[in-house]
Scaffold this active site. Structure first.
Site, PDB file in Angstrom:
ATOM      1  N   SER A 137       5.529   3.393  -4.272  1.00 56.25           N
ATOM      2  CA  SER A 137       5.984   2.586  -3.159  1.00 56.25           C
ATOM      3  C   SER A 137       4.980   2.493  -2.008  1.00 56.25           C
ATOM      4  O   SER A 137       5.174   1.692  -1.089  1.00 56.25           O
ATOM      5  CB  SER A 137       7.306   3.151  -2.617  1.00 56.25           C
ATOM      6  OG  SER A 137       7.126   4.437  -2.056  1.00 56.25           O
ATOM      7  N   LYS A 159       3.333   3.279   6.059  1.00 56.12           N
ATOM      8  CA  LYS A 159       4.170   2.445   5.201  1.00 56.12           C
ATOM      9  C   LYS A 159       5.490   2.164   5.910  1.00 56.12           C
ATOM     10  O   LYS A 159       5.955   2.982   6.716  1.00 56.12           O
ATOM     11  CB  LYS A 159       4.373   3.092   3.833  1.00 56.12           C
ATOM     12  CG  LYS A 159       5.036   4.444   3.824  1.00 56.12           C
ATOM     13  CD  LYS A 159       4.918   5.132   2.470  1.00 56.12           C
ATOM     14  CE  LYS A 159       5.805   4.526   1.406  1.00 56.12           C
ATOM     15  NZ  LYS A 159       5.842   5.357   0.170  1.00 56.12           N
ATOM     16  N   SER A 190       4.996   7.840  -5.807  1.00 55.04           N
ATOM     17  CA  SER A 190       4.705   6.760  -4.860  1.00 55.04           C
ATOM     18  C   SER A 190       3.369   6.857  -4.145  1.00 55.04           C
ATOM     19  O   SER A 190       2.949   5.913  -3.483  1.00 55.04           O
ATOM     20  CB  SER A 190       5.827   6.659  -3.819  1.00 55.04           C
ATOM     21  OG  SER A 190       7.007   6.212  -4.433  1.00 55.04           O
TER      22      SER A 190
END
Length: 482
Positions: free
Chosen positions: A167, A92, A191
């Protein structure tokens, strides 16, 4: 392409099966990497999972992996092949990968190439994994959806008009759509579990300190930890074996033990949330159906399931928000670029900067007391079960109030930051308190709605129960849960 292994079959392999094919030489790393890069090329424009694709570097790394395998096969004096030899993954875009820009999902930052790997990338590369690129995140990882001003939104592979969560939303979308076999995520308030729930994946948030490379600077409350996003419990266990130092893992490792069903456990069902006092929320029927299905499967596996009523401190929301947003207040952003922040980030950054150090310390103190009180209540059970999410995956643009679908990007950001935050807390009301408590938790897909959307349950374990949670996920998976 190896005999008997058509290219189209590679995406159907689990990560464990793919690793076996790479180790045996049935597939080369170049074949596998080229396949996944081709899949990304075909699907990512529609999906928005990747911000940056590093195809050239990935193929260079794949060639190096194949050369190492050739030396090993010839019996040259080389060490044993690494655990994730030649396995493609993605990081990520909050994680530094050497030579690749780290955007943090923000247009307000200069997107400089990282001079070296961050701890998480370094740890997994040391185990032989190779990176295909960087995946979509919300700005500074702050939200439960992966939309920003840097790149198009990350979409849910099960319904492209809906969000993949956040996220770790880009990574979850990539795994669910077959762009990578599995991926690491990071979780500071849900997340990993939120996008796992939205995308129908197994997502494990390990306990505090279990994964050394998962911590985050500027995280005074010690909320953030790295963990796996995967299609199966076995795949998640393999990634845990790479994330956790061998001397701190279970005897034999996670993968070797994940197939052993745990003995009868006391499981407490709870719909209580520390957010309910500030944001009274409704629970959609599909979330309740998921919990009912999970309960049925757990009972069928021999576990004792009973209702758990948990009392939470009503001061929790303010304390968590202060701790969660403290880091964005100290982020280095040139004054002339502040206007490029999203409304939510800009609002919470301003409030963080206005909050005194004593107020932050007061919040941290309250969270430590919250941790003690909550773990004490949970101790009556081996596992606490909740729905992963209170609602089905939300439409793109729903949280920001802009009503946009992301079809035309970039779009104008509308809506109110506080309404945005409220909607997130109502969507995922059972996530953040687990981070505050430092406990492990896993999201497991158990239900599919009439519209084909996945829904999961969250299982919260005791300190050190990561393997047990993976074993429960394996039981649910083999029971036809998803």
């Amino acid at each position: 392409m190896a005999a008997g292994q058509p290219e189209g079959e590679i995406s159907r392999l689990t990560a464990v099966e793919l690793r076996g094919a790479l180790m045996s030489g049935a597939l080369s790393s170049r074949e596998v990497t080229a396949h996944f890069l081709s899949t990304i090329e075909a699907k990512n424009k529609q999906l928005g999972a990747f911000i940056t694709v590093t195809a050239e570097q990935a193929m260079d790394d794949a060639r190096a992996a194949d050369n190492l395998h050739a030396k090993h096969a010839r019996g040259h004096n080389v060490e044993q092949l690494p655990m994730l030899h030649g396995m493609p993954i993605a990081f990520k875009d909050l994680t530094d990968v050497a030579g690749v820009p780290t955007t943090h999902g923000s247009s307000a930052l200069e997107h400089k190439r990282a001079p070296e790997d961050g701890a998480l990338a370094a740890a997994l590369k040391a185990h032989g994994a190779l990176s295909l690129g960087k995946t979509q995140v919300p700005e500074f990882g702050l939200t439960a959806y992966s939309e920003n001003r840097v790149a198009p939104p990350s979409r849910n592979p099960h319904s492209l008009g809906r969000s993949s969560g956040g996220s770790s939303g880009g990574s979850a979308a990539a795994v669910a759509a077959g762009l990578v076999p599995f991926a690491p995520g990071t979780d500071g308030g849900g997340s990993i579990r939120i996008p796992a729930g939205a995308c129908g994946l197994v997502g494990l948030k390990p306990g505090r300190g279990v994964v050394p490379s998962g911590s985050s600077s500027g995280d005074a409350a010690r909320l953030v930890v790295a963990g796996p996003l995967a299609r199966t419990a076995e795949d998640a266990a393999l990634l845990m074996d790479a994330l956790v130092p061998r001397d701190q893992a279970p005897d034999g490792g996670y993968l070797a033990n994940v197939g052993r069903a745990p003995g009868p456990l006391r499981i407490g069902l709870s719909l209580d949330s520390p957010w309910a006092g500030l944001y009274p929320f409704d629970i959609e029927q599909d979330a309740m159906d998921a919990l009912a299905k999970g309960t049925e499967l757990l009972c069928a596996a021999g576990h004792a399931v009973s209702e758990a009523q948990i009392r939470y401190d009503n001061r929790y929301p303010d304390a968590f928000t202060a701790a969660w947003t403290a880091g964005v207040g100290s982020a280095r952003i040139a004054p002339q670029r502040e206007a490029l922040l999203t409304p939510l980030t800009r609002t919470f950054r301003r409030r963080a900067q206005q909050r005194s150090a004593s107020k932050v310390n007061e919040a941290l103190s309250l969270l430590r007391q919250f941790e003690h009180d909550t773990i004490s209540q949970y101790s009556q059970w081996d596992v606490i079960a909740t729905p992963t999410l209170a609602q089905t995956p939300r439409p793109i643009g729903w949280f920001t109030g802009g009503g946009h679908s992301g079809e035309s990007w970039p779009h104008e950001w509308a809506g109110d930051a506080d309404e945005d935050y409220k909607r997130q807390c109502e969507y995922a009301p059972w996530s953040s308190m687990v981070n505050v408590c430092g406990l492990p938790a896993i999201s497991v897909p158990v239900h599919v709605t009439a519209d084909g959307l996945p829904m999961g349950i969250q299982l919260i374990g005791r300190t050190g129960s990561e393997l047990q949670l993976l074993q429960l996920a394996a039981v649910l998976g083999t029971s036809g849960a998803h």
